[in-house]
Design a protein around this motif. Structure first.
Motif, PDB file in Angstrom:
ATOM      1  N   PHE A   1      53.941  24.219  66.916  1.00 43.30           N
ATOM      2  CA  PHE A   1      54.085  25.503  67.510  1.00 43.30           C
ATOM      3  C   PHE A   1      55.182  26.314  66.147  1.00 43.30           C
ATOM      4  O   PHE A   1      55.326  26.282  65.291  1.00 43.30           O
ATOM      5  CB  PHE A   1      55.595  24.889  67.885  1.00 43.30           C
ATOM      6  N   TRP A   2      54.666  27.907  66.647  1.00 46.21           N
ATOM      7  CA  TRP A   2      55.636  28.904  66.043  1.00 46.21           C
ATOM      8  C   TRP A   2      56.623  29.193  66.040  1.00 46.21           C
ATOM      9  O   TRP A   2      57.419  28.858  66.471  1.00 46.21           O
ATOM     10  CB  TRP A   2      55.087  29.847  67.044  1.00 46.21           C
ATOM     11  N   ARG A   3      56.943  29.167  64.461  1.00 45.69           N
ATOM     12  CA  ARG A   3      58.637  28.775  64.882  1.00 45.69           C
ATOM     13  C   ARG A   3      59.346  30.038  63.456  1.00 45.69           C
ATOM     14  O   ARG A   3      58.656  30.450  62.573  1.00 45.69           O
ATOM     15  CB  ARG A   3      59.278  27.421  63.916  1.00 45.69           C
TER      16      ARG A   3
ATOM     17  N   GLN B   1      63.518  18.986  77.426  1.00 43.29           N
ATOM     18  CA  GLN B   1      62.724  19.949  76.699  1.00 43.29           C
ATOM     19  C   GLN B   1      61.169  19.054  75.773  1.00 43.29           C
ATOM     20  O   GLN B   1      59.945  19.043  76.009  1.00 43.29           O
ATOM     21  CB  GLN B   1      63.206  21.064  75.045  1.00 43.29           C
TER      22      GLN B   1
ATOM     23  N   GLU C   1      63.387  20.211  66.915  1.00 43.42           N
ATOM     24  CA  GLU C   1      62.965  20.841  66.379  1.00 43.42           C
ATOM     25  C   GLU C   1      61.743  20.692  65.632  1.00 43.42           C
ATOM     26  O   GLU C   1      60.629  21.309  65.308  1.00 43.42           O
ATOM     27  CB  GLU C   1      64.434  21.781  65.384  1.00 43.42           C
ATOM     28  N   GLU C   2      62.108  19.096  64.748  1.00 43.83           N
ATOM     29  CA  GLU C   2      61.497  18.463  63.851  1.00 43.83           C
ATOM     30  C   GLU C   2      59.729  19.106  64.838  1.00 43.83           C
ATOM     31  O   GLU C   2      58.731  18.666  64.570  1.00 43.83           O
ATOM     32  CB  GLU C   2      60.888  17.566  63.479  1.00 43.83           C
ATOM     33  N   THR C   3      60.207  17.897  66.059  1.00 41.75           N
ATOM     34  CA  THR C   3      58.912  17.605  66.506  1.00 41.75           C
ATOM     35  C   THR C   3      58.453  18.646  66.539  1.00 41.75           C
ATOM     36  O   THR C   3      56.647  18.638  66.997  1.00 41.75           O
ATOM     37  CB  THR C   3      59.730  17.099  68.119  1.00 41.75           C
ATOM     38  N   MET C   4      58.903  20.160  67.390  1.00 44.51           N
ATOM     39  CA  MET C   4      58.140  20.786  67.245  1.00 44.51           C
ATOM     40  C   MET C   4      57.292  21.580  66.024  1.00 44.51           C
ATOM     41  O   MET C   4      56.274  21.968  66.615  1.00 44.51           O
ATOM     42  CB  MET C   4      58.360  22.282  68.164  1.00 44.51           C
ATOM     43  N   LYS C   5      57.628  21.156  65.510  1.00 44.20           N
ATOM     44  CA  LYS C   5      57.360  21.902  64.113  1.00 44.20           C
ATOM     45  C   LYS C   5      55.651  21.041  63.388  1.00 44.20           C
ATOM     46  O   LYS C   5      54.492  21.377  63.528  1.00 44.20           O
ATOM     47  CB  LYS C   5      58.121  21.765  62.812  1.00 44.20           C
TER      48      LYS C   5
END
Ligand code: TYM
Length: 336
Positions: free
Chosen positions: A334-336, A91, A326-330
């Protein structure tokens, strides 16, 4: 400060002396030093980038894990995991792939070597392989990566990817630490026994070009006896090895296996012929490798135990990797 150590090997064919001296040997050293946290992966997703046999992938994965343990990685202190069992690697790779300019990848010499003249037939996975490697390292925010010399360029790319992410999305703050390569010892690039200008490799056609960790004593002795050399006696100092690639390689192997510098080896063997040096080298190789081979066999006879070790490693790796993803996506919004 404790370091986070991460390194990996591909389960393609058997491990050889180059893998052992260039990497594994240092993995054990780092594990035994201070309070380092060590994670060692078997990177099976990398192993399918250039064609593979589905019938043997799982078994090769176990065999590589067995080699780590047999060489001294202690699963009670270090975590041994399987890349494909920790989905965050792939991912994060995708997120990095969208941020990595093609030009950076086109510079990678290993792709050019592996794809040869048939670049258009090589898979996208082989081309993008260094991005997955960057994800393997950065998903754990590793600080040190013990590898052989051939991985140096991939580590530089990893640092570039980390730095670019930090600059673009974190105002230059170090969200991803820039990992340090740990490339050290007298044999960071072990060469083929048949050609001192080519790297010892799992994929070279001739098995005589490498010493596998699973070779028995007679095979090791035969391979060293037949190793290519020049007709001169050994020099009495390291400078005298310049321009003598095969001699340099064999002396480097002896030095690394005996824990000496090349100069010390030459202090003992300078002036001697290869007919005298080669049997000493063969004995040393057998001495160091046969306990590893024997332990590997024992471990392979108990796949249940190996699988339990891998499961524990996978759980730990997953628990460290998931929050970074998770942190990278934030950070990327990204919508979380
Ligand atoms: P791989 O599987 O080809 O090799 C595993 C390790 O062995 C080292 N090595 C050598 N060292 C000295 N002399 C040689 N002839 C020699 N041949 C191999 C390699 O440098 C490596 O350390 N891309 C990596 C695997 C990887 C990885 C990672 C490594 C994937 N993700 C993350 C570190 C961190 C590779 O193909 O190694």
């Amino acid at each position: 400060m404790s370091k986070r150590i991460l390194s990996c090997m591909q389960p393609t064919n058997r491990l050889h002396l180059g893998n052992y001296l260039g990497a594994l040997h240092n993995w054990v050293k780092l594990q035994d030093e201070g309070d380092n946290q060590c994670l060692y992966g078997v990177v099976d997703l990398h192993a399918i980038t250039a064609g593979h046999d589905p019938g043997s992938l799982a078994q090769s994965t176990r065999e590589i894990a067995a080699a780590y343990i047999a060489a001294g990685v202690d699963p009670a202190r270090s975590y041994i995991f399987v890349q494909s069992a920790v989905p965050a690697h792939s991912q994060l790779q995708w997120l990095f792939a969208t941020q990595t300019p093609l030009g950076w990848l086109k510079r990678m010499t290993q792709f050019k070597d592996k794809a040869g003249k048939k670049q258009d037939l090589a898979s996208l996975g082989l081309f993008g392989y260094p991005v997955l490697m960057a994800a393997d390292i950065l998903i754990y925010k590793a600080t040190h990566v013990p590898v052989g010399d051939d991985q140096k360029q991939h580590l530089e790319l990893t640092r570039d990817i980390a730095q670019s992410f930090n600059q673009h999305y974190c105002d230059g703050e170090e969200f991803f630490p820039l990992p340090e390569p740990y490339i050290t010892g007298e044999a960071t690039r072990v060469m083929s026994l048949r050609d001192g200008t080519a790297k010892m490799s799992k994929s070279a056609d001739s098995d005589m070009s490498r010493i596998n960790l699973t070779d028995d004593a007679d095979t090791i002795a035969q391979k060293i006896r037949k190793a290519k050399t020049d007709p001169e006696a050994l020099p009495d100092n390291a400078k005298g090895l310049e321009g003598r690639a095969e001699a340099d390689n064999l002396v480097g192997i002896y030095a690394a296996l005996s824990g000496q510098a090349k100069e010390d080896v030459l202090a003992d063997f300078g002036g001697k012929q290869f007919s005298e040096f080669k049997p000493a080298l063969a004995d040393l190789c057998v001495d160091k490798l046969s306990p590893i081979t024997a332990r590997m066999r024992e471990l392979m006879d108990d796949p249940g135990e190996l699988d339990a070790i891998l499961k524990r490693g996978n759980d730990k790796a997953q628990s460290l990797a998931a929050p970074t993803l998770e942190e990278t996506m934030k950070i990327l919004g990204f919508w979380r």
